[in-house]
Design an enzyme around this catalytic site. Structure first.
Site, short mmCIF file in Angstrom:
data_model
loop_
_atom_site.label_atom_id
_atom_site.label_comp_id
_atom_site.label_asym_id
_atom_site.label_seq_id
_atom_site.Cartn_x
_atom_site.Cartn_y
_atom_site.Cartn_z
N HIS A 272 5.51 15.74 4.87
CA HIS A 272 4.74 14.73 5.61
C HIS A 272 4.33 13.56 4.70
O HIS A 272 3.18 13.17 4.64
CB HIS A 272 3.54 15.36 6.29
CG HIS A 272 3.91 16.39 7.32
ND1 HIS A 272 4.83 16.16 8.31
CD2 HIS A 272 3.49 17.67 7.49
CE1 HIS A 272 4.97 17.25 9.05
NE2 HIS A 272 4.18 18.17 8.58
N HIS A 513 -0.95 4.10 0.99
CA HIS A 513 -1.36 4.31 2.38
C HIS A 513 -0.13 4.51 3.27
O HIS A 513 0.96 4.12 2.90
CB HIS A 513 -2.16 3.11 2.88
CG HIS A 513 -3.56 3.09 2.32
ND1 HIS A 513 -3.83 2.72 1.02
CD2 HIS A 513 -4.74 3.41 2.87
CE1 HIS A 513 -5.13 2.80 0.80
NE2 HIS A 513 -5.72 3.21 1.90
#
Length: 513
Positions: A272, A513
């Site tokens: 992920h 991010h």
């Protein structure tokens, strides 16, 4: 529409001879310009020089040869408009039914030139070619335009089946190809000259993307998706396995980007879009073993990247676990044979490092553009700010932690030995929570592994409060590396001194991010 006369003028002569021979066999008259005409004549084809059609020679060292009314009139007139046809007859203009043109190699020349405005770069700006392409594309109803050698075979096959004609639908598609070709060409010139003027972030930025593949879906099955690249082709070569998904590609890129930051044999495992295991070693086997040991539960169904050629024993280990994909710069036949026993595993090869160009991230209708984060350390910025300095072993662990933390999602905390991650806390809204998460993962690690002799902590950004330092001390951390820069740095330093922790400030932040 039957093709009776074709104008051919190309720089890239790939596949041209076979195509021109096919046109000739269909009775198409070939008109051509200097270099292309010579090439075709030398191959034994009957070719009419363009100057015969225009009644005007090439001038200015070939800068002007196709910019002529008898060329553009022959392309642009409407065949079903009597007034247009009357003008063409009156002016003695001979119709052109097909245009085969590709452009001067501007990109290739610019890539080799020392500066953007070099004379050879300027000379490779095509003027007549784009003009003709646009004329023919505009009048696709009556003219077929071909600008990419990859289209030759399909065009010739259709003409052979139809007795020399091309359908309206084919001409529509070729029209779009031509306008796309000229748009990309103009974009290349514009961006090259902006670079020459030193405009890193110009007022407008033109990005050309080429579709490399359709994807089954995006992040979720209800979202349509495709993969595009600024270059032709996909950066990874897939050697085996199921079709890559949107999420596979994100993880593969991130894993490869991370493993490329290490010079020692290294292994990085992603799940992920964040690492769940990072390891280095004297051998690749050591690196793989250490990376896997960090968090095998999370690594299940993840993606593994190696910065050295795949080894058979690692392939055998991977064949016993569930992994979505593996990335390496090379695979020998034995390793491939082992991995291919798993029907669905995606085997990816990538020899090149991640691009050093600008990185783009979409935010709805807008796009953020930035330089990639390629700097690990700034000169002279490895500053010890505590009373106790790190030992040589701690220093090695801190440098490993700093390189690994760069690739963990913010807020990022990584616990490491000298050469392996042993607990990772990622993506938490507060830094102290990331420390606690890393500590929980470390506790799980200790159930199956010995406690490392050195426990270092890497943080991608500063600690806003001392609580993160206090929490690290509870875990047994003896050394910390972080950027510094908080208004409460003094409190963090004091906390580290209280606990006897050595702490390094790098002056460099690695948010991801």
């Amino acid at each position: 529409m039957t093709i009776k006369r074709a104008l051919i003028s190309v720089s890239d002569k790939t596949g041209l001879l076979e195509f021109a021979k096919g046109l000739d066999a269909l009775g198409v008259e070939i008109v051509s310009t200097s270099g292309t005409a010579k090439f075709l004549k030398n191959a034994g084809l009957k070719v009419r020089d363009l100057s015969e059609l225009t009644g005007f020679p090439e001038i200015l060292d070939g800068r002007v040869k196709t910019l002529h009314p008898k060329v553009h009139g022959a392309i642009l007139f409407k065949r079903d408009d009597e007034a247009h046809c009357a003008v063409v007859r009156e002016m003695g203009i001979e119709p052109l039914d097909m245009l085969v043109v590709n452009l001067y190699p501007f990109r290739e020349t610019a890539a080799k030139a020392k500066e953007s405005f070099a004379p050879e770069v300027i000379e490779n700006i095509d003027i007549g070619g784009p003009s003709m392409l646009r004329s023919a594309a505009k009048n696709f109803k009556d003219v077929a335009v071909i600008c990419r050698p990859r289209d030759y075979a399909a065009v010739l096959e259709e003409m052979q089946k139809s007795g020399g004609g091309l359908s309206y639908e084919t001409r529509q598609k070729l029209c779009v190809e031509a306008f796309t070709h000229t748009a990309e060409y103009d974009a290349a010139i514009s961006e090259e000259f902006k670079k020459g003027l030193g405009q890193k972030f110009p007022q407008s930025k033109i990005v050309v993307l080429h579709k490399t593949q359709d994807l089954r879906y995006g992040e979720n099955p209800h979202q349509a998706a495709a993969l595009y690249s600024q270059k032709d082709g996909f950066a990874f070569e897939q050697l085996h396995g199921k079709e890559l998904s949107y999420n596979n590609i994100l993880d593969a890129f991130g894993t490869w980007d991370a493993v490329s930051d290490f010079t020692q044999p290294a292994c990085v495992i992603f799940k992920h879009v964040t690492p769940c295991g990072v390891g280095t070693g004297e051998t690749l086997t050591e690196a793989f073993t250490r990376a896997w040991a960090c968090d095998p539960l999370s690594a299940y169904g993840g993606i593994i990247a190696l910065n050295r050629p795949m080894e058979k024993n690692i392939a055998q280990a991977i064949s016993k676990i569930f992994i979505e994909a593996v990335c390496a710069p090379f695979y020998d036949e034995e390793s491939l044979a082992v991995l291919k026993q798993k029907k669905n595993i995606r085997i990816l090869r990538r020899a090149l490092p991640v691009s050093g160009g600008f990185w783009f991230k979409s935010v709805g209708d807008e796009v953020l553009v930035q330089e990639p984060d390629r700097t690990l350390l700034q000169a002279g910025k490895w500053d010890c700010v505590t009373k106790r300095r790190p030992t040589a072993e701690e220093d090695r662990a801190l440098r490993f932690a700093w390189a690994a933390a760069k690739h963990v999602k913010s807020n990022a905390i990584i616990l490491t030995s000298e050469n392996a991650s042993v607990g990772i806390g990622a993506g938490q809204m507060s830094r102290v929570d990331s420390v606690k998460m890393a500590g929980q993962k470390f506790g799980d690690y200790l159930k199956d592994n010995e406690k490392p002799q050195i426990l270092a902590l890497g943080s991608d950004a500063f600690f806003p409060f001392r609580d993160g330092i206090d929490e690290a001390a509870k875990l047994g951390v003896s050394a910390i590396v972080q950027p510094g820069g908080s208004v409460k740095d003094a409190e963090a330093v004091a906390a580290a001194d209280e606990h006897g922790i050595a702490m390094i400030f790098t002056g460099l932040r690695h948010f991801r991010h």
